[in-house]
Write a protein that holds these residues in place. Structure first.
Motif, PDB file in Angstrom:
ATOM      1  N   PRO A   1       0.823  -1.217   0.000  1.00 21.16           N
ATOM      2  CA  PRO A   1       0.000   0.000   0.000  1.00 21.16           C
ATOM      3  C   PRO A   1       0.855   1.263   0.000  1.00 21.16           C
ATOM      4  CG  PRO A   1      -0.025  -1.014   2.169  1.00 21.16           C
ATOM      5  CD  PRO A   1       0.692  -1.967   1.273  1.00 21.16           C
ATOM      6  N   PHE A   2       0.552   2.161  -0.925  1.00 20.68           N
ATOM      7  CA  PHE A   2       1.248   3.452  -1.031  1.00 20.68           C
ATOM      8  C   PHE A   2       0.798   4.366   0.106  1.00 20.68           C
ATOM      9  CE2 PHE A   2       1.958   7.673  -3.088  1.00 20.68           C
ATOM     10  CZ  PHE A   2       3.301   7.521  -3.430  1.00 20.68           C
ATOM     11  N   ASP A   3       1.556   5.396   0.342  1.00 15.41           N
ATOM     12  CA  ASP A   3       1.237   6.362   1.393  1.00 15.41           C
ATOM     13  C   ASP A   3      -0.184   6.907   1.202  1.00 15.41           C
ATOM     14  OD1 ASP A   3       1.512   8.038   3.563  1.00 15.41           O
ATOM     15  OD2 ASP A   3       2.642   9.581   2.483  1.00 15.41           O
TER      16      ASP A   3
ATOM     17  N   ASP B   1      -5.910   5.076   4.210  1.00 16.76           N
ATOM     18  CA  ASP B   1      -6.454   6.209   4.977  1.00 16.76           C
ATOM     19  C   ASP B   1      -5.595   6.478   6.211  1.00 16.76           C
ATOM     20  OD1 ASP B   1      -8.527   6.620   3.132  1.00 16.76           O
ATOM     21  OD2 ASP B   1      -9.710   5.034   4.053  1.00 16.76           O
ATOM     22  N   ASP B   2      -6.111   6.175   7.389  1.00 14.44           N
ATOM     23  CA  ASP B   2      -5.393   6.532   8.616  1.00 14.44           C
ATOM     24  C   ASP B   2      -4.452   5.436   9.105  1.00 14.44           C
ATOM     25  OD1 ASP B   2      -6.677   9.002   8.744  1.00 14.44           O
ATOM     26  OD2 ASP B   2      -8.388   8.165   9.830  1.00 14.44           O
ATOM     27  N   ALA B   3      -4.387   4.326   8.389  1.00 14.22           N
ATOM     28  CA  ALA B   3      -3.517   3.230   8.816  1.00 14.22           C
ATOM     29  C   ALA B   3      -2.054   3.523   8.455  1.00 14.22           C
ATOM     30  CB  ALA B   3      -3.963   1.927   8.173  1.00 14.22           C
ATOM     31  N   ASP B   4      -1.168   2.769   9.057  1.00 13.76           N
ATOM     32  CA  ASP B   4       0.267   2.919   8.805  1.00 13.76           C
ATOM     33  C   ASP B   4       0.685   1.892   7.753  1.00 13.76           C
ATOM     34  OD1 ASP B   4       2.998   3.097   8.796  1.00 13.76           O
ATOM     35  OD2 ASP B   4       3.241   2.977  10.965  1.00 13.76           O
ATOM     36  N   GLU B   5       0.771   2.341   6.510  1.00 14.77           N
ATOM     37  CA  GLU B   5       1.069   1.418   5.408  1.00 14.77           C
ATOM     38  C   GLU B   5       2.422   0.735   5.569  1.00 14.77           C
ATOM     39  OE1 GLU B   5      -1.847   4.417   4.032  1.00 14.77           O
ATOM     40  OE2 GLU B   5       0.158   4.569   4.924  1.00 14.77           O
TER      41      GLU B   5
ATOM     42  N   GLU C   1       6.608  -3.636   6.710  1.00 15.43           N
ATOM     43  CA  GLU C   1       7.663  -4.086   7.609  1.00 15.43           C
ATOM     44  C   GLU C   1       7.319  -5.451   8.205  1.00 15.43           C
ATOM     45  OE1 GLU C   1      10.423  -1.974  11.025  1.00 15.43           O
ATOM     46  OE2 GLU C   1       8.336  -1.348  10.801  1.00 15.43           O
ATOM     47  N   ARG C   2       6.061  -5.596   8.614  1.00 15.60           N
ATOM     48  CA  ARG C   2       5.623  -6.876   9.192  1.00 15.60           C
ATOM     49  C   ARG C   2       5.729  -7.999   8.156  1.00 15.60           C
ATOM     50  NH1 ARG C   2       1.829  -8.522  13.178  1.00 15.60           N
ATOM     51  NH2 ARG C   2       1.925 -10.805  13.271  1.00 15.60           N
ATOM     52  N   ALA C   3       5.294  -7.705   6.923  1.00 13.05           N
ATOM     53  CA  ALA C   3       5.330  -8.725   5.873  1.00 13.05           C
ATOM     54  C   ALA C   3       6.758  -9.162   5.563  1.00 13.05           C
ATOM     55  CB  ALA C   3       4.660  -8.186   4.612  1.00 13.05           C
ATOM     56  N   LEU C   4       7.700  -8.210   5.597  1.00  9.30           N
ATOM     57  CA  LEU C   4       9.090  -8.538   5.288  1.00  9.30           C
ATOM     58  C   LEU C   4       9.760  -9.333   6.402  1.00  9.30           C
ATOM     59  CD1 LEU C   4      10.260  -5.176   3.679  1.00  9.30           C
ATOM     60  CD2 LEU C   4      10.042  -7.384   2.521  1.00  9.30           C
TER      61      LEU C   4
END
Length: 420
Positions: A172-174, A178-182, A187-190
């Motif tokens: 997800p791009f910046d 919406d208000d989530a931290d993309e 980072e979690r996926a990596l």
């Protein structure tokens, strides 16, 4: 355009043609920010060759350099041979762009288009790291060749490939969530061995997604992305094909974030005069190509080297153009803000001289562009649903010309909202 003038295009040219359908006239000459058709009608250009004409049509400084070069029988086609024109360009890139910014890059000349540069960057990243996966972003656009399409988000464009587009994962791009931290998701996926996301060779990103709808990445988001990549030995590729060469203000669009990408792709306005040319900039230690490992017949467009050198020396030896671009961007923002305040369902976003007027009712954007054309203004739509009226005027446009075009656009919005 008369029916007779249309005949040759209808009978001989492929159905794939696009822009001519939105702007059905026969263009003949162009100067600065204006085009003139065969009937003598003038059109103000808020499109600028999709960003390939940042210095306007037939810029006199660049034209003079090109005419002088051709008149003295300068090399026109040189593959990757050493020529005086290439020497002058490389010296100008170092003197005008790299050294003042503290950047240390080697320069590769791939084929002459942005897609060629992206393909070369992806190949190099995979070669250097020995990994195959590349991460791209939602709403991204990187070109129409297979590798570039693989890292492009638009489903319709991807479908045109006709084959599976593999070895990529989309993030997800910046602002996409919406208000989530993309970047937390990325980072979690990596870092999660069960996420299904293989460690990538590279991440490719546009700092402003032009074709995707003028989606602007915040500087802090770009900085965090760069840190995330660096900490995991992932190469960061910035695709500056449309947003580079001063479109957002500074020469490189990533300068606002204070980051140093591992690889940068440039094309469109890097040739200065609208002549085809592309560059890949890479950290020296990444230059692991063997001779001829990536090549192309038209990677040596020497007339474009000449106009590119003239553009760098004339427009980028100081900060005048960057400051002017920022001021003109503010001028557009003020005009757009007035429209947003007057008409519900509109919003605006952009940076420098890439600005977008976003319509909640997507179909209205195309109608505005159609009416604007009838009033002598060239402007296109972008975004997943063509919901954005995207402005890409030449950086050299005057304030009076800019105000004239904004007036046409304002009247076009009023006509659509008023049902006229």
């Amino acid at each position: 355009m008369t029916t007779a003038e249309m005949t040759v295009f209808e009978s001989m040219e492929s159905n794939v043609r696009g822009y001519c359908r939105d702007w059905p006239t026969l263009f003949d000459t162009a100067s600065g920010a204006w085009l003139r058709d065969s009937q003598g009608r003038d059109y103000l250009d808020f499109f600028a060759g999709a960003g390939a004409l940042n210095y306007g049509h037939n810029n006199p400084v660049l034209k003079a350099a090109l005419i002088d070069y051709i008149a003295r029988d300068g090399i026109t086609h040189g593959l990757d041979m050493s020529t005086a024109a290439k020497r002058d360009l490389l010296q100008a890139i170092d003197r005008v762009l790299l050294t003042p910014r503290g950047l240390d890059y080697k320069v590769q000349f791939p084929g002459p288009t942005g897609a060629n540069a992206v393909e070369a960057a992806l190949k190099l990243a995979r070669k250097v790291t020995g990994r195959t996966t590349v991460l791209n972003f939602t709403n991204a656009f990187h070109g129409m060749t297979l590798g570039a399409l693989a890292v492009t988000g638009n489903a319709a464009k991807r479908a045109g490939a006709g084959v599976p587009l593999s070895h990529v994962n989309s993030m997800p791009f910046d602002g996409y969530l919406d208000d989530a931290d993309e970047l937390s998701w990325m980072e979690r996926a990596l870092d999660d061995g069960s996420s299904g996301v293989d460690k990538p060779a590279a991440v490719i990103v546009e700092t402003v997604q032009g074709e995707g709808g003028v989606n602007v990445a915040r500087p802090q988001w770009l900085r965090r992305l760069a840190e995330l990549c660096s900490a995991r030995d992932i190469l960061l590729i910035v695709d500056d094909v449309q947003m580079g060469c001063g479109r957002t203000g500074p020469f490189f669009s990533f300068e606002v974030a204070g980051i140093t990408p591992d690889i940068v792709t440039l094309s469109k306005s890097i040739g200065g005069y609208g002549l085809p040319m592309a560059l890949v900039l890479m950290r020296p230690e990444l230059d692991q190509w063997t001779p001829g490992e990536h090549n192309g017949t038209f990677r040596g467009n020497n007339p474009a080297f000449v106009t590119a050198t003239a553009a760098l020396e004339h427009f980028w030896s100081d900060g005048t153009l960057a400051e002017s671009t920022a001021a003109k961007g503010d001028r557009i923002q003020r005009s757009f803000t007035e429209l947003v305040d007057e008409y519900p369902g509109l919003s605006t976003r952009g940076r420098g001289l890439v600005q977008g007027l976003v319509f909640e009712e997507a179909s209205e954007a195309g109608k505005v562009c159609h009416i604007a054309f009838e009033q002598g203004l060239l402007v296109e739509t972008s975004g997943a649903d063509d919901e954005v009226v995207k402005l890409l005027p030449p950086l050299t446009i005057t304030d009076d010309e800019l105000d004239h075009g904004l007036g046409v656009l304002t009247r076009s919005v009023a006509a659509v909202r008023g049902g006229h």
